[in-house]
Design an enzyme around this catalytic site. Structure first.
Site, PDB file in Angstrom:
ATOM      1  N   CYS A 273       0.886  -1.152   0.000  1.00 34.52           N
ATOM      2  CA  CYS A 273       0.000   0.000   0.000  1.00 34.52           C
ATOM      3  C   CYS A 273       0.925   1.203   0.000  1.00 34.52           C
ATOM      4  CB  CYS A 273      -0.905   0.000   1.234  1.00 34.52           C
ATOM      5  SG  CYS A 273      -1.831   1.543   1.410  1.00 34.52           S
TER       6      CYS A 273
ATOM      7  N   CYS B 185      -0.614   4.240   2.278  1.00 37.91           N
ATOM      8  CA  CYS B 185      -0.721   4.162   3.745  1.00 37.91           C
ATOM      9  C   CYS B 185      -0.285   2.777   4.198  1.00 37.91           C
ATOM     10  CB  CYS B 185      -2.095   4.570   4.253  1.00 37.91           C
ATOM     11  SG  CYS B 185      -3.534   3.753   3.517  1.00 37.91           S
ATOM     12  N   SER B 186      -1.199   1.970   4.735  1.00 40.62           N
ATOM     13  CA  SER B 186      -0.760   0.682   5.274  1.00 40.62           C
ATOM     14  C   SER B 186      -1.828  -0.395   5.097  1.00 40.62           C
ATOM     15  CB  SER B 186      -0.414   0.826   6.760  1.00 40.62           C
ATOM     16  OG  SER B 186      -1.545   1.280   7.477  1.00 40.62           O
ATOM     17  N   CYS B 187      -2.631  -0.295   4.038  1.00 38.54           N
ATOM     18  CA  CYS B 187      -3.717  -1.249   3.805  1.00 38.54           C
ATOM     19  C   CYS B 187      -3.175  -2.673   3.744  1.00 38.54           C
ATOM     20  CB  CYS B 187      -4.452  -0.901   2.520  1.00 38.54           C
ATOM     21  SG  CYS B 187      -5.209   0.733   2.595  1.00 38.54           S
TER      22      CYS B 187
END
Lengths: 193, 218
Positions: free
Chosen positions: A97, A100-102
């Site tokens: 991602c 962000c941090s999906c």
């Protein structure tokens, strides 16, 4: 900001939110316990191992991953819309991602620090082989690489290749071989020497 | 917004540092940061898109020098102040100065159900999808001031529709309280060379999820 100050800052925020009646401390404990004890990459390893021993399950996983993963009892937050992609001799999948941090929480748990780091997010889309080298992984030069950048609410699970020499192994023994990194695409599954 | 969080293709961050699988947190405050962020969303009433927008719009230098859970906490503080639930003075003094506002609170007994249910972004939609699997598309070259999920490295690029996912909540509007405005969501695949030029790995493909308004035909 150092670690000590973050400790104080988060403690203060928690006490403000509790005192103002916005947060129930016991709920925080349940959330932490869930992601520390119950929800983690062993769930994903179960899914992968099942797909290796059960061709009909594999087919369902690759067709409708959300439903196939739910069959084994996994689902929910950050795994509401799943896609499974399968590594082959010709094509290797990696998940990131960049924004962000999906990450697919129900099958892999919380993302590791490196997955959220600028080093990984910046580089894996432009230099995946360089990132793989950081993990000690070298793919044949003619293996195609597909990087999945999770820019919306679709979450990806990589089904790694089943290692050779595991014919006849049962699902549990196979699941024990499946690492978290192999289900992100930064690792391969190997039989311990 | 062209934010510092949009990292794809940037250089100079050094090697990736792998970690063992059982290393889930590095300090106890990270556990609390995770749980507070999840629990506060109910009284806060903000969307996941608003949370992401708050994180990515931290000052760039601060974003890059904060650990991920520190980013979460800093964004959570902004969201709480923005929603009027906590005063900036309370954060500065690190204690509650006024009673809270009555509203919904996440009970411990409700947590397992809430986490197991999740919060799907899939939505019904009346329109038919404009694109089909195999269609050639070009991403728009747009630089919005608000939240968006089209990475800079994939703007103005030509790719092929790989999957059609149904309609999903549009983050660009949902992040700013402008409603869900569901749109068809596609996976679009790009050859590495389309994104990174002639020097790209010839075997590289990068896929993103793109909302219909991010795409034009070719």
């Amino acid at each position: 900001m150092d670690e000590k100050d973050m400790t104080l800052r988060v403690e203060a925020l928690e006490s403000i939110l509790v005192e103002k009646g916005y947060v129930e401390p016991a709920a925080l404990d349940v959330i932490i316990e869930t992601y520390e004890k119950d929800v983690g990459p062993r769930n994903g390893a179960h899914v992968v191992a099942r797909s290796w021993v059960d061709p009909a399950y594999r087919e369902r996983l690759l067709t409708d991953a959300t439903a196939a993963i739910a069959e084994l009892g996994y689902g929910g937050r950050q795994g509401e819309h799943m896609v499974a992609v399968e590594n082959t001799a010709d094509e290797h999948h990696l998940v990131v991602c960049t924004l962000c941090s999906c990450y697919p929480w129900p099958v892999l748990g919380l993302p590791p620090t490196w997955y959220k780091s600028p080093a990984y997010r910046s580089r894996v889309v432009i230099d995946p082989r360089g990132v793989l080298a950081d993990f000690g992984v070298t793919l044949p030069t003619d293996t195609r690489i597909t990087v999945h950048d999770s820019t919306a609410e679709v979450r990806y699970l990589v089904v790694p290749r089943r290692p050779e020499g595991t014919d006849g192994w049962d699902e549990g023994s196979l699941a024990a071989l499946v690492s978290r990194d192999s289900m992100i695409g930064t690792g391969l599954v190997e039989v311990p020497a | 917004m062209n934010t510092v969080a949009d990292l794809g293709g940037m250089m100079g961050f050094g090697p990736v540092r792998p970690e063992p699988e059982d290393e889930r947190f590095h300090a106890d405050w990270e556990r609390r940061a995770l749980a507070l962020t999840l629990a506060a969303a109910l009284p806060g009433g903000w969307t996941i898109d608003a949370s992401r927008s708050a994180r990515e719009s931290l000052p760039p230098g601060e974003y890059l020098t904060s650990s991920y859970y520190a980013i979460w906490i800093k964004a959570l503080e902004r969201l709480l102040v923005g929603a009027g639930l906590v005063g900036a003075d309370e954060l500065a003094e690190r204690r509650a100065l006024r009673p809270g506002r009555p509203g919904p609170v996440l009970a411990a007994s409700a947590v397992p159900g809430v986490l197991a249910k999740g919060s799907s972004a899939d939505r019904p939609i009346d329109s038919t999808p404009r694109f089909a699997v195999g269609d050639r598309v070009r991403t728009r070259n747009v630089h919005l001031v608000g939240h968006t999920r089209l990475p800079r490295y994939a703007r103005g690029k030509e790719g092929v529709v790989e999957r059609v996912h149904g309609a999903h909540v549009l983050p660009d509007s949902n992040a700013h309280g402008a409603g869900e405005q569901p749109e068809w969501l596609y996976t679009v695949r790009f050859p590495g060379r389309e994104l990174w030029g002639e020097a790209a790995d010839p075997g590289l493909t990068v896929e993103i999820e793109a909302f219909e308004s991010y795409l034009a035909g070719t």
